[in-house]
Scaffold this motif. Structure first.
Motif, PDB file in Angstrom:
ATOM      1  N   GLY A  38      74.169  46.729  90.027  1.00 23.61           N
ATOM      2  CA  GLY A  38      75.291  47.663  89.989  1.00 23.61           C
ATOM      3  C   GLY A  38      75.984  47.717  91.330  1.00 23.61           C
ATOM      4  O   GLY A  38      75.725  46.900  92.220  1.00 23.61           O
ATOM      5  N   ASN A  39      76.843  48.716  91.500  1.00 26.96           N
ATOM      6  CA  ASN A  39      77.606  48.877  92.743  1.00 26.96           C
ATOM      7  C   ASN A  39      76.710  49.132  93.950  1.00 26.96           C
ATOM      8  O   ASN A  39      77.086  48.838  95.076  1.00 26.96           O
ATOM      9  N   THR A  40      75.537  49.700  93.714  1.00 26.91           N
ATOM     10  CA  THR A  40      74.652  50.044  94.828  1.00 26.91           C
ATOM     11  C   THR A  40      73.565  49.003  95.064  1.00 26.91           C
ATOM     12  O   THR A  40      72.648  49.229  95.832  1.00 26.91           O
TER      13      THR A  40
END
Length: 164
Positions: A38-40
């Motif tokens: 994901g984005n993280t």
């Protein structure tokens, strides 16, 4: 469990006799690792088969710190615990005293959350549950039972734990 059941099936196919006891047919719950991105960043997730909680709870058959059943002979599940100790003996022989599975728990025909025990010379494998002292004691703590005897497993000797 595949190694043990292959050993059992081969032995039975070559034997003229039938065992005088029931051989439990157990299995590990299905499990796998998923990587979520994901984005993280990424996360690793352990996914396990969903199982209904048994009415009487899970049974701890064999602890990773000792090579003997945790149950008393009069307890329900004792025969399964004996069989699981036999599986350790088979694994010990088949891996030339390098590894076996312990910390057996579950219910019915299901097993979950095992601990792989390995010879200390192989290094720090499989986390803190892989207790070197318990591995070293295996050949003196394991008590051969009817399964070990019927399937002609060799008696364990303490010198096996110090060789590779």
């Amino acid at each position: 469990m595949a190694m043990t059941y292959q050993f059992i099936d081969k032995y039975l196919a070559e034997s003229l006799l039938e065992p005088t006891f029931v051989i439990p047919r157990l299995r590990w719950i299905a499990a796998g690792v998923a990587i979520a991105t994901g984005n993280t960043g990424q996360k690793a997730l352990l996914l396990e088969e969903y199982i209904e909680a048994p009415e009487h709870g899970f049974v701890k058959y064999v602890h990773n710190g000792e090579a003997v059943p945790l149950l008393d002979p009069t307890d329900t599940g004792y025969e399964t615990a004996q069989f699981l100790c036999f599986t350790q003996h088979v694994q010990w022989e088949k891996t030339s005293a390098l590894a076996y599975i312990s910390d057996f728990q579950g219910y019915g025909s299901l097993l979950t959350d095992p601990q792989i025990m390995t010879h200390p010379s192989l290094g720090d494998l499989f986390a803190a549950g892989n207790v070197p002292e318990a591995f070293e004691r295996f050949p003196t703590e394991h008590i051969c039972n009817d399964f070990c005897t019927w399937f002609d497993l060799a008696l364990l000797e303490p010198s096996h734990s110090s060789t590779v």
